[in-house]
Design a protein around this motif. Structure first.
Motif, PDB file in Angstrom:
ATOM      1  N   GLU A  40       0.825  -1.216   0.000  1.00 48.52           N
ATOM      2  CA  GLU A  40       0.000   0.000   0.000  1.00 48.52           C
ATOM      3  C   GLU A  40       0.859   1.266   0.000  1.00 48.52           C
ATOM      4  O   GLU A  40       0.526   2.253  -0.652  1.00 48.52           O
ATOM      5  N   THR A  71       3.534   5.660  -5.811  1.00 44.36           N
ATOM      6  CA  THR A  71       3.439   5.637  -7.269  1.00 44.36           C
ATOM      7  C   THR A  71       2.220   6.412  -7.776  1.00 44.36           C
ATOM      8  O   THR A  71       2.235   6.891  -8.899  1.00 44.36           O
ATOM      9  N   ARG A  72       1.184   6.550  -6.959  1.00 49.16           N
ATOM     10  CA  ARG A  72       0.054   7.414  -7.355  1.00 49.16           C
ATOM     11  C   ARG A  72       0.538   8.840  -7.534  1.00 49.16           C
ATOM     12  O   ARG A  72       0.177   9.516  -8.490  1.00 49.16           O
ATOM     13  N   ARG A  73       1.327   9.312  -6.589  1.00 45.18           N
ATOM     14  CA  ARG A  73       1.870  10.666  -6.697  1.00 45.18           C
ATOM     15  C   ARG A  73       2.771  10.784  -7.913  1.00 45.18           C
ATOM     16  O   ARG A  73       2.764  11.790  -8.616  1.00 45.18           O
ATOM     17  N   GLN A  88      10.671   6.951 -13.500  1.00 42.02           N
ATOM     18  CA  GLN A  88       9.690   5.865 -13.532  1.00 42.02           C
ATOM     19  C   GLN A  88      10.288   4.597 -14.133  1.00 42.02           C
ATOM     20  O   GLN A  88      10.064   3.505 -13.616  1.00 42.02           O
ATOM     21  N   ALA A 113       2.494   9.062 -10.649  1.00 40.42           N
ATOM     22  CA  ALA A 113       1.640   9.019 -11.844  1.00 40.42           C
ATOM     23  C   ALA A 113       1.033  10.385 -12.154  1.00 40.42           C
ATOM     24  O   ALA A 113       0.663  10.652 -13.295  1.00 40.42           O
ATOM     25  N   GLU A 114       0.930  11.242 -11.149  1.00 40.60           N
ATOM     26  CA  GLU A 114       0.374  12.583 -11.353  1.00 40.60           C
ATOM     27  C   GLU A 114       1.395  13.555 -11.938  1.00 40.60           C
ATOM     28  O   GLU A 114       1.041  14.633 -12.380  1.00 40.60           O
ATOM     29  N   ARG A 168       1.969   1.782  -3.492  1.00 40.58           N
ATOM     30  CA  ARG A 168       0.838   2.319  -4.283  1.00 40.58           C
ATOM     31  C   ARG A 168       0.687   3.817  -4.072  1.00 40.58           C
ATOM     32  O   ARG A 168       0.493   4.576  -5.013  1.00 40.58           O
ATOM     33  N   GLN A 169       0.760   4.253  -2.828  1.00 37.39           N
ATOM     34  CA  GLN A 169       0.634   5.684  -2.535  1.00 37.39           C
ATOM     35  C   GLN A 169       1.752   6.478  -3.199  1.00 37.39           C
ATOM     36  O   GLN A 169       1.505   7.517  -3.807  1.00 37.39           O
TER      37      GLN A 169
END
Length: 146
Positions: free
Chosen positions: A49, A55-57, A72, A59-60, A52-53
């Motif tokens: 998790e 990589t979410r940032r 990346q 991805a933005e 995920r957090q």
């Protein structure tokens, strides 16, 4: 109690290139982890998790930025996901072992949201070189934070 990763531990890679995670880290990593290249030739380990957090940032971030694309590529190309076994062991894949210079003796450190795995001698050298910098940086930390 603090929920992040803290402390320094000195496990060894076994003959099957497995590393026993420190007991204090196992519960947070028991459901799975992601291991990848970190800066300064260490490996970074996140709970799934937490990865995920992060990589979410990522991805933005704008894909038009070459630096973002480069970061990346290196991050994800070296990533390895795994669930520790019942003894808290994880296998360190060969490309990651080579990247971090891991042969036998390791230093596993808590770094708040992630764990870092270093070759023991590389960690000792890094820590020794950073002692004065750490002291000097305390003046830059926002007042009241520490």
């Amino acid at each position: 109690m603090f929920q992040g990763f803290l402390g320094t531990y000195t496990p060894r890679l076994d003959d099957k290139n497995r590393l026993v995670l420190p007991a204090r880290f196992r519960e947070q990593l028991a459901e799975g982890l992601v291991m990848t290249r970190g800066q300064e030739r260490c490996l970074c380990v996140w709970p799934v998790e937490g990865f995920r957090q992060a990589t979410r940032r990522l991805a933005e971030a704008p894909m038009t930025s070459r630096a973002v694309r480069d970061y990346q590529r290196v991050l994800f190309a070296g990533a390895h996901d795994e669930v520790p076994d019942k003894q808290g062991r994880v296998t360190v894949p060969q490309p990651l072992r080579e990247y971090a210079g891991l042969v036998r003796d390791c230093a596993v450190i808590g770094a708040d949201t992630r764990v870092e795995i270093w070759a023991a001698d590389a960690w000792a050298s890094y820590l020794s070189a950073q002692e004065d910098t750490f002291s000097a940086l305390s003046q830059e930390v926002p007042p009241g934070l520490l």
